[in-house]
Design a protein around this motif. Structure first.
Motif, PDB file in Angstrom:
ATOM      1  N   SER A  60       0.833  -1.205   0.000  1.00  0.00           N
ATOM      2  CA  SER A  60       0.000   0.000   0.000  1.00  0.00           C
ATOM      3  C   SER A  60       0.869   1.256   0.000  1.00  0.00           C
ATOM      4  CB  SER A  60      -0.928   0.007   1.227  1.00  0.00           C
ATOM      5  OG  SER A  60      -1.794  -1.103   1.224  1.00  0.00           O
ATOM      6  N   ILE A  61       1.919   1.243   0.798  1.00  0.00           N
ATOM      7  CA  ILE A  61       2.823   2.394   0.866  1.00  0.00           C
ATOM      8  C   ILE A  61       3.546   2.579  -0.470  1.00  0.00           C
ATOM      9  CG2 ILE A  61       4.930   3.255   1.964  1.00  0.00           C
ATOM     10  CD1 ILE A  61       3.928   1.910   4.558  1.00  0.00           C
ATOM     11  N   THR A  62       3.941   1.465  -1.078  1.00  0.00           N
ATOM     12  CA  THR A  62       4.587   1.546  -2.398  1.00  0.00           C
ATOM     13  C   THR A  62       3.649   2.182  -3.411  1.00  0.00           C
ATOM     14  OG1 THR A  62       5.958  -0.401  -1.954  1.00  0.00           O
ATOM     15  CG2 THR A  62       5.625   0.202  -4.260  1.00  0.00           C
ATOM     16  N   LEU A  63       2.382   1.765  -3.406  1.00  0.00           N
ATOM     17  CA  LEU A  63       1.407   2.337  -4.324  1.00  0.00           C
ATOM     18  C   LEU A  63       1.235   3.834  -4.065  1.00  0.00           C
ATOM     19  CD1 LEU A  63      -0.842   2.241  -6.443  1.00  0.00           C
ATOM     20  CD2 LEU A  63      -2.406   1.574  -4.609  1.00  0.00           C
ATOM     21  N   ALA A  64       1.115   4.216  -2.802  1.00  0.00           N
ATOM     22  CA  ALA A  64       0.934   5.630  -2.463  1.00  0.00           C
ATOM     23  C   ALA A  64       2.103   6.470  -2.978  1.00  0.00           C
ATOM     24  CB  ALA A  64       0.788   5.781  -0.956  1.00  0.00           C
ATOM     25  N   ASN A  65       3.308   5.986  -2.763  1.00  0.00           N
ATOM     26  CA  ASN A  65       4.490   6.719  -3.235  1.00  0.00           C
ATOM     27  C   ASN A  65       4.523   6.821  -4.757  1.00  0.00           C
ATOM     28  OD1 ASN A  65       5.423   7.143  -0.618  1.00  0.00           O
ATOM     29  ND2 ASN A  65       6.610   5.235  -0.596  1.00  0.00           N
ATOM     30  N   THR A  66       4.078   5.767  -5.419  1.00  0.00           N
ATOM     31  CA  THR A  66       4.051   5.772  -6.881  1.00  0.00           C
ATOM     32  C   THR A  66       3.044   6.795  -7.402  1.00  0.00           C
ATOM     33  OG1 THR A  66       4.611   3.406  -6.876  1.00  0.00           O
ATOM     34  CG2 THR A  66       3.776   4.337  -8.938  1.00  0.00           C
ATOM     35  N   VAL A  67       1.867   6.866  -6.755  1.00  0.00           N
ATOM     36  CA  VAL A  67       0.855   7.855  -7.164  1.00  0.00           C
ATOM     37  C   VAL A  67       1.371   9.270  -6.941  1.00  0.00           C
ATOM     38  CG1 VAL A  67      -1.451   8.757  -6.680  1.00  0.00           C
ATOM     39  CG2 VAL A  67      -1.090   6.290  -6.786  1.00  0.00           C
ATOM     40  N   VAL A  68       2.000   9.507  -5.787  1.00  0.00           N
ATOM     41  CA  VAL A  68       2.531  10.843  -5.493  1.00  0.00           C
ATOM     42  C   VAL A  68       3.558  11.253  -6.552  1.00  0.00           C
ATOM     43  CG1 VAL A  68       3.946  12.178  -3.881  1.00  0.00           C
ATOM     44  CG2 VAL A  68       2.043  10.787  -3.024  1.00  0.00           C
ATOM     45  N   LYS A  69       4.464  10.346  -6.899  1.00  0.00           N
ATOM     46  CA  LYS A  69       5.487  10.660  -7.910  1.00  0.00           C
ATOM     47  C   LYS A  69       4.848  10.957  -9.263  1.00  0.00           C
ATOM     48  CE  LYS A  69       9.235   8.041  -5.749  1.00  0.00           C
ATOM     49  NZ  LYS A  69      10.133   6.862  -5.856  1.00  0.00           N
ATOM     50  N   SER A  70       3.766  10.247  -9.581  1.00  0.00           N
ATOM     51  CA  SER A  70       3.077  10.478 -10.845  1.00  0.00           C
ATOM     52  C   SER A  70       2.431  11.863 -10.867  1.00  0.00           C
ATOM     53  CB  SER A  70       2.000   9.400 -11.058  1.00  0.00           C
ATOM     54  OG  SER A  70       1.314   9.586 -12.270  1.00  0.00           O
ATOM     55  N   PHE A  71       1.972  12.332  -9.693  1.00  0.00           N
ATOM     56  CA  PHE A  71       1.305  13.627  -9.599  1.00  0.00           C
ATOM     57  C   PHE A  71       2.285  14.801  -9.596  1.00  0.00           C
ATOM     58  CE2 PHE A  71      -2.927  12.276  -7.400  1.00  0.00           C
ATOM     59  CZ  PHE A  71      -3.276  11.586  -8.543  1.00  0.00           C
ATOM     60  N   GLU A  72       3.481  14.570  -9.080  1.00  0.00           N
ATOM     61  CA  GLU A  72       4.432  15.672  -8.890  1.00  0.00           C
ATOM     62  C   GLU A  72       4.709  16.403 -10.202  1.00  0.00           C
ATOM     63  OE1 GLU A  72       7.749  13.741  -7.083  1.00  0.00           O
ATOM     64  OE2 GLU A  72       7.010  14.034  -5.033  1.00  0.00           O
ATOM     65  N   GLY A  73       4.551  17.718 -10.165  1.00  0.00           N
ATOM     66  CA  GLY A  73       4.789  18.537 -11.343  1.00  0.00           C
ATOM     67  C   GLY A  73       3.662  18.522 -12.355  1.00  0.00           C
ATOM     68  N   GLN A  74       2.639  17.703 -12.112  1.00  0.00           N
ATOM     69  CA  GLN A  74       1.521  17.569 -13.038  1.00  0.00           C
ATOM     70  C   GLN A  74       0.236  18.184 -12.483  1.00  0.00           C
ATOM     71  OE1 GLN A  74       2.002  16.261 -16.159  1.00  0.00           O
ATOM     72  NE2 GLN A  74       4.155  16.159 -15.545  1.00  0.00           N
ATOM     73  N   ILE A  75      -0.062  17.891 -11.207  1.00  0.00           N
ATOM     74  CA  ILE A  75      -1.234  18.477 -10.557  1.00  0.00           C
ATOM     75  C   ILE A  75      -0.828  18.933  -9.164  1.00  0.00           C
ATOM     76  CG2 ILE A  75      -2.794  16.943 -11.821  1.00  0.00           C
ATOM     77  CD1 ILE A  75      -3.301  15.525  -9.133  1.00  0.00           C
ATOM     78  N   GLY A  76      -1.670  19.783  -8.560  1.00  0.00           N
ATOM     79  CA  GLY A  76      -1.366  20.313  -7.243  1.00  0.00           C
ATOM     80  C   GLY A  76      -1.405  19.243  -6.165  1.00  0.00           C
ATOM     81  N   LEU A  77      -0.435  19.278  -5.278  1.00  0.00           N
ATOM     82  CA  LEU A  77      -0.367  18.355  -4.147  1.00  0.00           C
ATOM     83  C   LEU A  77      -0.324  19.163  -2.852  1.00  0.00           C
ATOM     84  CD1 LEU A  77       2.313  15.850  -5.464  1.00  0.00           C
ATOM     85  CD2 LEU A  77      -0.074  15.271  -4.968  1.00  0.00           C
ATOM     86  N   ILE A  78      -0.936  18.625  -1.829  1.00  0.00           N
ATOM     87  CA  ILE A  78      -0.850  19.224  -0.516  1.00  0.00           C
ATOM     88  C   ILE A  78       0.568  19.032   0.022  1.00  0.00           C
ATOM     89  CG2 ILE A  78      -1.456  17.189   0.833  1.00  0.00           C
ATOM     90  CD1 ILE A  78      -3.279  18.942   2.523  1.00  0.00           C
ATOM     91  N   ASN A  79       0.966  19.823   1.001  1.00  0.00           N
ATOM     92  CA  ASN A  79       2.259  19.581   1.646  1.00  0.00           C
ATOM     93  C   ASN A  79       2.251  18.189   2.282  1.00  0.00           C
ATOM     94  OD1 ASN A  79       3.206  22.133   0.977  1.00  0.00           O
ATOM     95  ND2 ASN A  79       2.452  23.055   2.873  1.00  0.00           N
ATOM     96  N   ASN A  80       3.378  17.482   2.190  1.00  0.00           N
ATOM     97  CA  ASN A  80       3.463  16.106   2.705  1.00  0.00           C
ATOM     98  C   ASN A  80       2.297  15.280   2.141  1.00  0.00           C
ATOM     99  OD1 ASN A  80       5.671  16.870   4.401  1.00  0.00           O
ATOM    100  ND2 ASN A  80       4.184  17.694   5.875  1.00  0.00           N
TER     101      ASN A  80
END
Length: 398
Positions: free
Chosen positions: A315-335
């Motif tokens: 689950s943590i691996t999936l979460a990190n993968t989604v975050v990396k996919s979002f970075e620079g593409q859509i807005g992310l909250i801090n942490n």
């Protein structure tokens, strides 16, 4: 409720008793000295303690849906209140059939099956009969009734209760948060309910995922209907899901906070905001009268399965993968990767994440959440992240 054969005859349930049980005519009746039940509208466990090891058989009857447990002659010595109907069952009756047999009749509120039916030794001596019931479709229940035999008693076997065949397809459960009586949050400007936004996004995401080679996605709900948290998890498991993604778009008192967040399960929240969001999401069931606190504490894990360490790692691996996919593409909250005790993430065998797409309390986020082009772009990013996750999981032997 204790019953006699006379009462069972009125229900049309005295026929078809196993000849194996009749062998106990001259033997001393079994003593069932304790019982307990816990569960909700998706899963319910019944445990009955015996002095001696009981033989039993399981059968199913329709109109209404009932589960029949046949036993040798048995004395039921526990208080009736200890086996009062709850969870998946609207009525529970038990008692003597004749001098050689007894029966338990479980009347269900919806089609069910016993995912587990076995006798286990007690640590302090004696045995316990454990019956784990789970909701199923009307088609599955009808098939159970059609294929069963009343001549040979048999407990549930693993091959009889498999929910979905394992294959090379990577199956993703896309869970649109809220629904029905549970509208979720409300858009500050548009007044659009969260349940509408999550379902619209879920449909797009499921379609995008199913376009990927070797991936198949399905919706836990495909219309505006209420599902309890436990039902959502059960639906995912019965479809053989390899991954569970729950979609939300909450509100916060701080209207300036915006961006996507990915949550994984933890008994200890990463921060106060994560803790408050989890508490609010976990209250969804109470809107329809369901309560996670309705069972004895010693069987609470029936409803809230503890996540296995290996599953949590995925689950943590999936979460990190989604975050990396979002970075620079859509807005992310801090942490953007946070964790808290979301009940909908507690499947012990399915890697799960909860994705806050944005916050309806923020005007900019609200506009994006209602924009079809933005939904399609974000769904593409999630689908790509899932493909990368699947590739890594397969490489790691997951």
């Amino acid at each position: 409720m204790r019953i006699t054969c006379v009462a069972l005859l009125s229900l049309g349930l005295c026929s078809g008793l196993s000849s194996t049980l009749a062998a106990a005519v001259d033997s001393k009746p079994l003593l069932a000295f304790a019982a307990r039940i816990a569960g909700d509208n998706a899963r319910t466990r019944i445990v009955i303690d015996f002095e001696e090891k009981p033989e039993f058989s399981v059968h199913y009857i329709g109109s209404p849906e009932r589960v029949i447990i046949d036993l040798p002659a048995t004395t039921f010595a526990f208080p009736e209140a200890d086996l009062a109907a709850r969870g998946l069952f609207s009525d529970i009756r038990y008692g003597t059939m004749d001098e050689s047999s007894a029966r338990i009749v479980l009347t269900a509120i919806r089609p069910v099956r016993l995912a587990l039916a076995e006798v286990q030794p007690n640590e302090q001596g004696g045995f316990r009969l454990v019956l784990d019931a789970e909701m199923v479709s009307a088609e599955i229940f009808a098939d159970l009734v059609k294929k069963q035999t009343w001549t040979t008693p048999a407990a549930a076997k693993p091959e009889d209760i498999t929910t979905a065949a394992k294959d090379d397809v990577f199956t993703v459960a896309v869970d649109a948060g809220h629904g029905g009586i549970d509208a979720g949050a409300t858009g500050a400007a548009s007044k659009t309910p969260e349940k509408t936004i999550t379902l619209a996004f879920a449909r797009v995401l499921a379609a995008k995922l199913s376009e990927q080679k070797g991936v198949e996605a399905f919706l836990t709900r495909d219309k505006d209907t209420f599902l309890s948290l436990s039902e959502r998890v059960m639906i995912a498991r019965q479809h053989g899901a390899d991954l569970f993604i729950s979609l939300h778009a909450d509100t916060l008192a701080q209207k300036d906070i915006r961006g996507a967040t990915v949550y994984t399960l933890s008994d200890r929240a990463s921060d106060r905001m994560a803790e408050n969001l989890a508490m609010r999401e976990n209250l969804s069931d109470q809107l329809a009268g369901f309560s996670l606190q309705s069972g004895p504490p010693e069987v609470a894990d029936i409803l809230l399965d503890l996540t296995r360490r290996e599953t949590q790692a995925f689950s943590i691996t999936l979460a990190n993968t989604v975050v990396k996919s979002f970075e620079g593409q859509i807005g992310l909250i801090n942490n953007p990767h946070r964790h808290a005790g979301f009940q909908v993430l507690r499947a012990p065998d399915i890697p799960s994440v909860l994705l806050e797409l944005g916050f309806l309390s923020n005007p900019e986020d609200e506009k994006l959440l209602l924009d079809e082009g933005w939904r399609a772009r974000v769904a593409d990013l999630i689908a790509n992240a899932v493909v990368r996750y699947r590739t890594q999981a397969l490489a790691d032997g997951g």
